[in-house]
Design an enzyme around this catalytic site. Sequence first.
Site: not given
Length: 563
Positions: A37, A264, A274
Amino acid sequence: MSETEKSPGVNFIRAIINEDLENGKNNGHVVVRFPPEPNGYLHIGHAKSICFNFGLAQDYQGGECYLRFDDTNPLKEDEEYQEAIKRDVHWLGFDWGPRLTHASDYYEIFYQKAELLIEKGLAYVCSLNAEQVRSHRGTLTETGKASPDRNRPMAENLDLFRRMRKGEFPDGTYTLRAKIDMSSGNINLRDPAIYRIRHTSHHRTGDAWCLYPMYDYAHPLNDALEGITHSICTLEFQDHRPLYDWFVDNCEMEHKPQQIEFSRLNVNYTVTSKRKLRTLVEGKHVSDWDDPRMPTVCGLRRRGYTPASLRNFCERIGISKKETIIDYSIVEEEVRNDLNENALRSLVVLDPIKVVLTNYPEGQVEWFEVLNHPQKPELGQRKIPFSREVYIDRDDFLETPTKGFFRLSPGKEVRLRYGFVIKCEEVIKDAQGHVAELRCSYDPDTGHGQNPKDGRKVKGIVHWVDANHCLSAEVRLYDRLFIDPAPGSLDDEQFIAQLNPNSLLVVKDAKIEPALANAAPESHFQFERLGYFCADKEDHSSKNPVFNRTVTLRDTWAKAQDA
């Protein structure tokens, strides 16, 4: 970690792909994607996904990897982030060729598929606000409660949805929701939103739309439209898989991707959220997204990490379903390994103290020829000037030496790296009693150059630069940003309190040998006995040399923690 997890050839995802190829599935094709994104900068966790997905495309004949921007939220997305992501992927060594796409490329298709769901009685326009939707959703132990609009007639839903597209309603008035199962044990299937109204300009489509698809709706349709064979994502999306399959099936997509999840990347002493990274930037705790203490790809690059070191790190930690925390020392070890092989050597003094060689002829200058890399003669050699005055590092002198100190002290001898043996004869102090200068003699019968062979055996060897030919430089000594090994688990106030006050120390007047004057930005060096450094990407120039410490020569952090 098992050997199978370390090897890129046999991890469980490659095993699935190999079996698919053997069975002729997907016509023998492997098509994957990296779908960020564009709402922030990439971090080290993204690097793992980039290396794995683009690596799959490279390793399988005819493999393809898309770089696709999932740009479905115009409030948080920006062209700046998109361009930064492209730079990072290229810098890591990968190329997407003609396979650069955006979710916004398919907005019209997404809209038409949403109308199809309405016509099939599988979607409805809902007037509940966000808080009401949350209260209706239920919990893991309580089933959800249906929206009062759930049985709105199809024709009315279609009319309202089309009017939503025309911009007749303010933000938040309606959402389009999938009609699935409010009693499902998987909360993702409790009538999730598909579209929301946002009268916001999009960085690619401008004001063409005021109706934007939700990520969980657009993402699987994107994969289907682009023919992705293996949709590889992290474990937090495992519970989303039934929803993604539901959208692909009920939107009647021709292709159905196979989603596979892996763990992850979690690295201690850092954060990859983020939101937390943005907090660091906006709170001025770091200079910017590319601050060399940041775990962003651009930050690691500016600090001096190499693409090869990050690729090697990602290969080393492997792919598995097991959630693990990787020690930051492994990241550092990989960059040390790479720079040890490839970084040129140089002499630098961070805290200079002048040494005057009283028996060396005044005005005389010699040039010692040394290799740029001791194991790689093909990298050439350079000349180091030597005259009557040199600088050594203050740490290499003790007026009253402790046991085991083999460097310079009154009456003792050391060898200058690549140069002569010297002996300290006199210590000159300033008015405050600090050592200002050392008067030494040198032994002219000792050798100099790459490997002086003169028969003199001296325990101490110190690095130095010539005082009459050296340059001044700024050297930035970077260390880990946090002192807590798990800052990502802390709330905003707590994780800021765990910032390392010594994560950046700036040396304003370091002395560097003249060969470093020609260093290009981002060039790498081993400052002998000090660590690995790079010329700063933004601030370095021949007139204003600036070097960043990439990593120390060995894991000093572990020793400090033990102490």
